[in-house]
Design a protein around this motif. Structure first.
Motif, PDB file in Angstrom:
ATOM      1  N   VAL A  98       0.829  -1.213  -0.018  1.00  0.00           N
ATOM      2  CA  VAL A  98       0.153   0.003   0.069  1.00  0.00           C
ATOM      3  C   VAL A  98       0.800   1.302  -0.101  1.00  0.00           C
ATOM      4  CG1 VAL A  98      -1.893   1.228   1.249  1.00  0.00           C
ATOM      5  CG2 VAL A  98      -1.828  -1.207   1.286  1.00  0.00           C
ATOM      6  N   HIS A  99       1.954   1.313   0.646  1.00  0.00           N
ATOM      7  CA  HIS A  99       2.796   2.369   1.072  1.00  0.00           C
ATOM      8  C   HIS A  99       4.234   1.748   0.896  1.00  0.00           C
ATOM      9  CE1 HIS A  99      -0.410   4.855   2.823  1.00  0.00           C
ATOM     10  NE2 HIS A  99      -0.816   3.704   3.668  1.00  0.00           N
ATOM     11  N   ARG A 100       5.087   2.682   0.606  1.00  0.00           N
ATOM     12  CA  ARG A 100       6.615   2.254   0.378  1.00  0.00           C
ATOM     13  C   ARG A 100       7.200   2.045   1.595  1.00  0.00           C
ATOM     14  NH1 ARG A 100       6.855   7.811  -2.894  1.00  0.00           N
ATOM     15  NH2 ARG A 100       5.683   7.193  -4.642  1.00  0.00           N
ATOM     16  N   SER A 101       6.682   0.820   2.078  1.00  0.00           N
ATOM     17  CA  SER A 101       7.238   0.153   3.353  1.00  0.00           C
ATOM     18  C   SER A 101       6.829  -1.211   3.676  1.00  0.00           C
ATOM     19  CB  SER A 101       6.459   1.034   4.567  1.00  0.00           C
ATOM     20  OG  SER A 101       6.697   0.376   5.674  1.00  0.00           O
ATOM     21  N   TYR A 102       7.716  -2.154   4.049  1.00  0.00           N
ATOM     22  CA  TYR A 102       7.497  -3.331   4.357  1.00  0.00           C
ATOM     23  C   TYR A 102       6.181  -3.522   5.374  1.00  0.00           C
ATOM     24  CZ  TYR A 102      11.384  -5.048   1.438  1.00  0.00           C
ATOM     25  OH  TYR A 102      12.346  -5.144   0.641  1.00  0.00           O
ATOM     26  N   GLY A 103       6.203  -2.388   6.072  1.00  0.00           N
ATOM     27  CA  GLY A 103       5.216  -2.500   7.157  1.00  0.00           C
ATOM     28  C   GLY A 103       3.732  -2.381   6.874  1.00  0.00           C
ATOM     29  N   LEU A 116      15.290  -4.131   1.299  1.00  0.00           N
ATOM     30  CA  LEU A 116      16.654  -5.294   1.354  1.00  0.00           C
ATOM     31  C   LEU A 116      17.545  -4.893   0.337  1.00  0.00           C
ATOM     32  CD1 LEU A 116      14.299  -8.514   1.775  1.00  0.00           C
ATOM     33  CD2 LEU A 116      15.715  -6.996   3.604  1.00  0.00           C
ATOM     34  N   GLY A 117      17.308  -4.205  -0.770  1.00  0.00           N
ATOM     35  CA  GLY A 117      18.444  -3.704  -1.834  1.00  0.00           C
ATOM     36  C   GLY A 117      19.318  -2.804  -1.458  1.00  0.00           C
ATOM     37  N   GLY A 118      19.203  -2.168  -0.153  1.00  0.00           N
ATOM     38  CA  GLY A 118      20.056  -1.214   0.462  1.00  0.00           C
ATOM     39  C   GLY A 118      19.699   0.199  -0.082  1.00  0.00           C
ATOM     40  N   ASN A 119      18.714   0.501  -0.789  1.00  0.00           N
ATOM     41  CA  ASN A 119      18.171   1.890  -0.951  1.00  0.00           C
ATOM     42  C   ASN A 119      16.737   2.164  -0.489  1.00  0.00           C
ATOM     43  OD1 ASN A 119      16.486   1.121  -3.213  1.00  0.00           O
ATOM     44  ND2 ASN A 119      18.525   0.965  -4.551  1.00  0.00           N
ATOM     45  N   ASN A 120      16.390   3.041  -0.886  1.00  0.00           N
ATOM     46  CA  ASN A 120      14.862   3.580  -0.640  1.00  0.00           C
ATOM     47  C   ASN A 120      13.777   3.903  -1.997  1.00  0.00           C
ATOM     48  OD1 ASN A 120      15.758   6.110  -1.330  1.00  0.00           O
ATOM     49  ND2 ASN A 120      15.136   7.183   0.494  1.00  0.00           N
ATOM     50  N   VAL A 121      14.340   3.378  -2.869  1.00  0.00           N
ATOM     51  CA  VAL A 121      13.600   3.408  -4.039  1.00  0.00           C
ATOM     52  C   VAL A 121      12.419   2.340  -4.435  1.00  0.00           C
ATOM     53  CG1 VAL A 121      13.787   3.549  -6.761  1.00  0.00           C
ATOM     54  CG2 VAL A 121      15.422   4.733  -5.376  1.00  0.00           C
ATOM     55  N   TRP A 122      11.263   2.492  -4.673  1.00  0.00           N
ATOM     56  CA  TRP A 122      10.059   1.812  -4.691  1.00  0.00           C
ATOM     57  C   TRP A 122       9.493   2.488  -5.983  1.00  0.00           C
ATOM     58  CZ3 TRP A 122       7.972  -1.705  -0.739  1.00  0.00           C
ATOM     59  CH2 TRP A 122       8.937  -1.607   0.339  1.00  0.00           C
ATOM     60  N   TYR A 123       8.924   1.208  -6.687  1.00  0.00           N
ATOM     61  CA  TYR A 123       8.295   1.428  -8.141  1.00  0.00           C
ATOM     62  C   TYR A 123       6.759   1.066  -7.927  1.00  0.00           C
ATOM     63  CZ  TYR A 123      12.819   1.532 -10.094  1.00  0.00           C
ATOM     64  OH  TYR A 123      14.182   1.824 -10.223  1.00  0.00           O
ATOM     65  N   GLN A 130      -4.626  -4.492  -8.618  1.00  0.00           N
ATOM     66  CA  GLN A 130      -4.471  -3.591  -7.705  1.00  0.00           C
ATOM     67  C   GLN A 130      -3.205  -2.817  -8.075  1.00  0.00           C
ATOM     68  OE1 GLN A 130      -6.746  -2.785  -4.910  1.00  0.00           O
ATOM     69  NE2 GLN A 130      -8.081  -4.246  -5.992  1.00  0.00           N
ATOM     70  N   TRP A 131      -3.265  -1.590  -7.684  1.00  0.00           N
ATOM     71  CA  TRP A 131      -2.054  -0.846  -7.546  1.00  0.00           C
ATOM     72  C   TRP A 131      -1.001  -0.955  -6.512  1.00  0.00           C
ATOM     73  CZ3 TRP A 131      -0.091   1.931 -11.905  1.00  0.00           C
ATOM     74  CH2 TRP A 131      -1.147   1.959 -12.872  1.00  0.00           C
ATOM     75  N   GLY A 132       0.246  -1.226  -6.445  1.00  0.00           N
ATOM     76  CA  GLY A 132       1.048  -1.129  -5.304  1.00  0.00           C
ATOM     77  C   GLY A 132       2.185  -0.624  -5.628  1.00  0.00           C
ATOM     78  N   ASN A 133       3.135  -0.560  -4.542  1.00  0.00           N
ATOM     79  CA  ASN A 133       4.590   0.072  -4.621  1.00  0.00           C
ATOM     80  C   ASN A 133       5.347  -1.542  -4.247  1.00  0.00           C
ATOM     81  OD1 ASN A 133       4.510   2.903  -4.196  1.00  0.00           O
ATOM     82  ND2 ASN A 133       2.844   2.334  -2.845  1.00  0.00           N
TER      83      ASN A 133
END
Length: 132
Positions: free
Chosen positions: A66-71, A95-102, A110-113
């Motif tokens: 839903v958001h750019r977060s595993y939580g 886990l990739g070591g950066n903060n970029v989400w697609y 559904q749409w998601g990050n």
């Protein structure tokens, strides 16, 4: 005429003219790659196309959040190994070591990050893709 039909007609013509033996397609099996070779090969096919979307290989089963977060909640998954992504944004470090989400439309509609760790790009954010 569909691309499938054109290919089928071409194969049939080749079989008639050249003696080509056409057998029923074998059952699909997953490609076997080393861990290092799979992302490198997928990244080679990765890029922004004329529709302004990033078309790229991804981890099969990658979750869209839903958001750019595993939580945050999970909206769905990518069940195929090649998808398109509308844009990118910054969120939690993943886990990739950066903060970029697609941002993409997942296979359930559904749409998601999706964290960049699950998208086989060479660099993040992918060059030429707009930020959202």
């Amino acid at each position: 005429m569909s691309a499938y039909r054109k290919i089928a007609l071409s194969l049939a013509g080749a079989a008639l003219c050249g003696g080509l033996t056409v057998a029923a397609p074998a059952q699909a099996t997953p490609a076997r790659h080393t861990a290092a070779a799979a992302p490198a090969a997928a990244a080679a096919e990765c890029g922004v196309r004329a529709d302004a979307r990033l078309w790229c290989g991804n981890r099969v089963g990658a979750k869209g959040y839903v958001h750019r977060s595993y939580g945050s909640g999970v909206r769905g998954t990518l069940t195929t190994g090649f998808s398109w992504f509308q844009c990118w944004g910054r969120g939690d470090t993943h886990l990739g070591g950066n903060n970029v989400w697609y941002w993409t439309k997942l296979d359930n509609g559904q749409w998601g990050n999706v964290p960049a760790a699950d998208v086989h790009t060479r660099v993040d954010p992918a060059p030429g893709l707009r930020e959202c």
